[in-house]
Structure formats: C-alpha cells, structure tokens
Design a protein around this motif. Sequence first.
Motif, PDB file in Angstrom:
ATOM      1  N   ASP B  63       0.826  -1.215   0.000  1.00  0.00           N
ATOM      2  CA  ASP B  63       0.000   0.000   0.000  1.00  0.00           C
ATOM      3  C   ASP B  63       0.857   1.259   0.000  1.00  0.00           C
ATOM      4  N   ARG B  64       2.171   1.102  -0.065  1.00  0.00           N
ATOM      5  CA  ARG B  64       3.025   2.285  -0.213  1.00  0.00           C
ATOM      6  C   ARG B  64       3.059   2.752  -1.675  1.00  0.00           C
ATOM      7  N   PHE B  65       2.602   1.884  -2.564  1.00  0.00           N
ATOM      8  CA  PHE B  65       2.603   2.195  -3.998  1.00  0.00           C
ATOM      9  C   PHE B  65       1.211   2.676  -4.408  1.00  0.00           C
ATOM     10  N   PHE B  66       1.214   3.780  -5.128  1.00  0.00           N
ATOM     11  CA  PHE B  66      -0.051   4.382  -5.558  1.00  0.00           C
ATOM     12  C   PHE B  66       0.135   4.951  -6.955  1.00  0.00           C
ATOM     13  N   ALA B  67      -0.828   4.696  -7.849  1.00  0.00           N
ATOM     14  CA  ALA B  67      -0.743   5.237  -9.204  1.00  0.00           C
ATOM     15  C   ALA B  67      -2.035   5.949  -9.546  1.00  0.00           C
ATOM     16  N   GLU B  68      -1.913   6.957 -10.378  1.00  0.00           N
ATOM     17  CA  GLU B  68      -3.099   7.702 -10.804  1.00  0.00           C
ATOM     18  C   GLU B  68      -2.927   8.170 -12.235  1.00  0.00           C
ATOM     19  N   ARG B  69      -4.060   8.415 -12.863  1.00  0.00           N
ATOM     20  CA  ARG B  69      -4.117   8.919 -14.241  1.00  0.00           C
ATOM     21  C   ARG B  69      -5.397   9.741 -14.348  1.00  0.00           C
ATOM     22  N   PRO B  70      -5.433  10.866 -13.658  1.00  0.00           N
ATOM     23  CA  PRO B  70      -6.698  11.588 -13.426  1.00  0.00           C
ATOM     24  C   PRO B  70      -7.435  12.065 -14.683  1.00  0.00           C
ATOM     25  N   GLU B  71      -6.696  12.392 -15.739  1.00  0.00           N
ATOM     26  CA  GLU B  71      -7.358  12.900 -16.942  1.00  0.00           C
ATOM     27  C   GLU B  71      -7.207  11.934 -18.110  1.00  0.00           C
ATOM     28  N   GLY B  72      -6.794  10.729 -17.803  1.00  0.00           N
ATOM     29  CA  GLY B  72      -6.699   9.730 -18.862  1.00  0.00           C
ATOM     30  C   GLY B  72      -5.526   9.888 -19.792  1.00  0.00           C
ATOM     31  N   SER B  73      -4.556  10.713 -19.411  1.00  0.00           N
ATOM     32  CA  SER B  73      -3.359  10.824 -20.242  1.00  0.00           C
ATOM     33  C   SER B  73      -2.118  10.586 -19.377  1.00  0.00           C
ATOM     34  N   VAL B  74      -1.535  11.632 -18.819  1.00  0.00           N
ATOM     35  CA  VAL B  74      -0.344  11.507 -17.976  1.00  0.00           C
ATOM     36  C   VAL B  74      -0.655  10.677 -16.732  1.00  0.00           C
ATOM     37  N   SER B  75       0.315   9.846 -16.354  1.00  0.00           N
ATOM     38  CA  SER B  75       0.160   9.030 -15.153  1.00  0.00           C
ATOM     39  C   SER B  75       1.340   9.263 -14.218  1.00  0.00           C
ATOM     40  N   THR B  76       1.062   9.140 -12.938  1.00  0.00           N
ATOM     41  CA  THR B  76       2.102   9.261 -11.920  1.00  0.00           C
ATOM     42  C   THR B  76       2.087   8.028 -11.033  1.00  0.00           C
ATOM     43  N   LEU B  77       3.256   7.466 -10.819  1.00  0.00           N
ATOM     44  CA  LEU B  77       3.432   6.371  -9.872  1.00  0.00           C
ATOM     45  C   LEU B  77       4.127   6.952  -8.645  1.00  0.00           C
ATOM     46  N   LYS B  78       3.477   6.823  -7.516  1.00  0.00           N
ATOM     47  CA  LYS B  78       4.031   7.367  -6.279  1.00  0.00           C
ATOM     48  C   LYS B  78       4.389   6.236  -5.330  1.00  0.00           C
ATOM     49  N   ILE B  79       5.548   6.358  -4.739  1.00  0.00           N
ATOM     50  CA  ILE B  79       5.982   5.389  -3.740  1.00  0.00           C
ATOM     51  C   ILE B  79       6.243   6.155  -2.457  1.00  0.00           C
ATOM     52  N   GLN B  80       5.554   5.767  -1.420  1.00  0.00           N
ATOM     53  CA  GLN B  80       5.700   6.445  -0.129  1.00  0.00           C
ATOM     54  C   GLN B  80       6.650   5.654   0.762  1.00  0.00           C
ATOM     55  N   ARG B  81       7.349   6.374   1.609  1.00  0.00           N
ATOM     56  CA  ARG B  81       8.230   5.743   2.613  1.00  0.00           C
ATOM     57  C   ARG B  81       9.097   4.664   1.947  1.00  0.00           C
ATOM     58  N   THR B  82       9.868   5.090   0.963  1.00  0.00           N
ATOM     59  CA  THR B  82      10.628   4.141   0.148  1.00  0.00           C
ATOM     60  C   THR B  82      11.531   3.244   0.981  1.00  0.00           C
ATOM     61  N   GLN B  83      11.690   2.023   0.490  1.00  0.00           N
ATOM     62  CA  GLN B  83      12.558   1.017   1.084  1.00  0.00           C
ATOM     63  C   GLN B  83      13.613   0.618   0.056  1.00  0.00           C
ATOM     64  N   GLN B  84      14.698   0.019   0.527  1.00  0.00           N
ATOM     65  CA  GLN B  84      15.766  -0.369  -0.392  1.00  0.00           C
ATOM     66  C   GLN B  84      15.282  -1.355  -1.447  1.00  0.00           C
ATOM     67  N   GLU B  85      14.342  -2.200  -1.082  1.00  0.00           N
ATOM     68  CA  GLU B  85      13.849  -3.185  -2.066  1.00  0.00           C
ATOM     69  C   GLU B  85      13.027  -2.542  -3.185  1.00  0.00           C
ATOM     70  N   ASP B  86      12.732  -1.246  -3.046  1.00  0.00           N
ATOM     71  CA  ASP B  86      12.021  -0.544  -4.116  1.00  0.00           C
ATOM     72  C   ASP B  86      12.968  -0.152  -5.254  1.00  0.00           C
ATOM     73  N   SER B  87      14.263  -0.296  -5.037  1.00  0.00           N
ATOM     74  CA  SER B  87      15.243   0.045  -6.081  1.00  0.00           C
ATOM     75  C   SER B  87      15.037  -0.849  -7.290  1.00  0.00           C
ATOM     76  N   ALA B  88      14.806  -0.227  -8.433  1.00  0.00           N
ATOM     77  CA  ALA B  88      14.495  -0.959  -9.665  1.00  0.00           C
ATOM     78  C   ALA B  88      14.332   0.052 -10.791  1.00  0.00           C
ATOM     79  N   VAL B  89      14.144  -0.463 -11.992  1.00  0.00           N
ATOM     80  CA  VAL B  89      13.723   0.388 -13.106  1.00  0.00           C
ATOM     81  C   VAL B  89      12.206   0.288 -13.204  1.00  0.00           C
ATOM     82  N   TYR B  90      11.560   1.427 -13.298  1.00  0.00           N
ATOM     83  CA  TYR B  90      10.108   1.460 -13.430  1.00  0.00           C
ATOM     84  C   TYR B  90       9.771   1.846 -14.871  1.00  0.00           C
ATOM     85  N   LEU B  91       9.108   0.923 -15.544  1.00  0.00           N
ATOM     86  CA  LEU B  91       8.771   1.102 -16.951  1.00  0.00           C
ATOM     87  C   LEU B  91       7.296   1.442 -17.096  1.00  0.00           C
TER      88      LEU B  91
END
Lengths: 111, 115
Positions: B63-91
């Motif tokens: 539940d630390r990961f949250f994504a939105e696309r409010p107008e159906g175009s641009v999207s944002t992926l949000k990660i709260q309280r990041t942890q080391q295991e979140d290190s990765a490439v996000y495609l």
Amino acid sequence: AQTVTQSQPEMSVQEAETVTLSCTYDTSESDYYLFWYKQPPSRQMILVIRQEAYKQQNATENRFSVNFQKAAKSFSLKISDSQLGDAAMYFCAYEGYDMRFGAGTRLTVKP
Amino acid sequence: GAGVSQSPRYKVAKRGQDVALRCDPISGHVSLFWYQQALGQGPEFLTYFQNEAQLDKSGLPSDRFFAERPEGSVSTLKIQRTQQEDSAVYLCASSSGTAGNQPQHFGDGTRLSIL
C-alpha cells in the motif's frame, strides 16, 4: 497465474548465422497474445514480433520469425542473418488476463 | 513527442522519502501500464489504466505504492516511505487498444535507487 519461462540465460551467435531463443509458458486461457521484446542497454523495450494465439500461422518480421506450438505452449524466436545490432536482452511475454514476462535471454553477437 | 516519455530518467532517494515518477503516454493511447524491473529480471506488472480508470492494481507490492491517471493521459506512480527493495527500473507502456489487441509501446524507464 500465467508463467513464462526462458531457459537460456545467455546465448551467443556468430554474425550472419542463425540463433533460436526458447520460451515456454503456462496458461489455462484460450485467447492470448505472445510477444518477443528486445531491450538494449538504453532500457527501452522494443517490440520484435507479436503472435495472436488463435492464429496458427507463425508470425514473421523480416529476419525474425517464431515457432508457435500452441499445444506444447512453446514460442521460440528465430533470428536469421544475425547482426551486431541484434545484441541485447530478449524477453518473451504473454498477455491474456494480465501481462507476464520471462526472465530474459542475453544475446551476444560475435563479429 | 512520438513515443512514451518517462521522467526523471534517474532518481536517487533516501530510505523513507516519498518519490513520484511520471509517464507521458503516446497521445490518444487508451491503455497505460506500469512495470517494475529488478536488475537482471524481466518486468513485473504493477498496474493498468484504461483511460482514467485503474482497472487492475493487483501487481502493486504494497500500500506504499499508488498510481493515478486523473485525466486519462499523464500518469504518476508514487511510492511512499521508500525502502531499499524498491530500487528498480520502473517502466511505463501505453497502447492504443485494450487486452493485448494492440502492442504496448514502452518508455525508457526511470531507474530508482534507494540509499
């Protein structure tokens, strides 16, 4: 859940020769799509070839062709006349209810 | 632009910080996907949007990961309280169709490093 297995972590081919990359998958769905993507060091995933499961004819795209065996759940990629620019990570992917990728095969092309 | 654009290309954050990753899909593309790719692995599905509707978020690891696309175009992926295991490439990928009937077009990804 669908799984995609690429059993060859690394492959090597001589320039101008042919190489085949293996992929198997597991699914209970009847309608789905299969893909091969190429990922160079730039990280961008580039679509190489796409196969619709309901089509028996194997897809081809210039030097790239697949051997799709639906009953065996096998989807191999053949690269003919290999070129230096073909060197990359290759990912097999399945798209049905969701999208799954294999772990990848690193292809090296030797001059 | 003609392709999928992601920003930033690289992001370094300290453990515990919040991060936001942006994806600009190809104009007019209905479907938008987020994937997480750990080093030496294939991409793992995170979430899927059809226009502004998030139809599948089954791949979000917590539940630390949250994504939105409010107008159906641009999207944002949000990660709260990041942890080391979140290190990765996000495609991010977009498609003009739905359910695989059109291929996905991928961006260059954001490489996230958590210190």
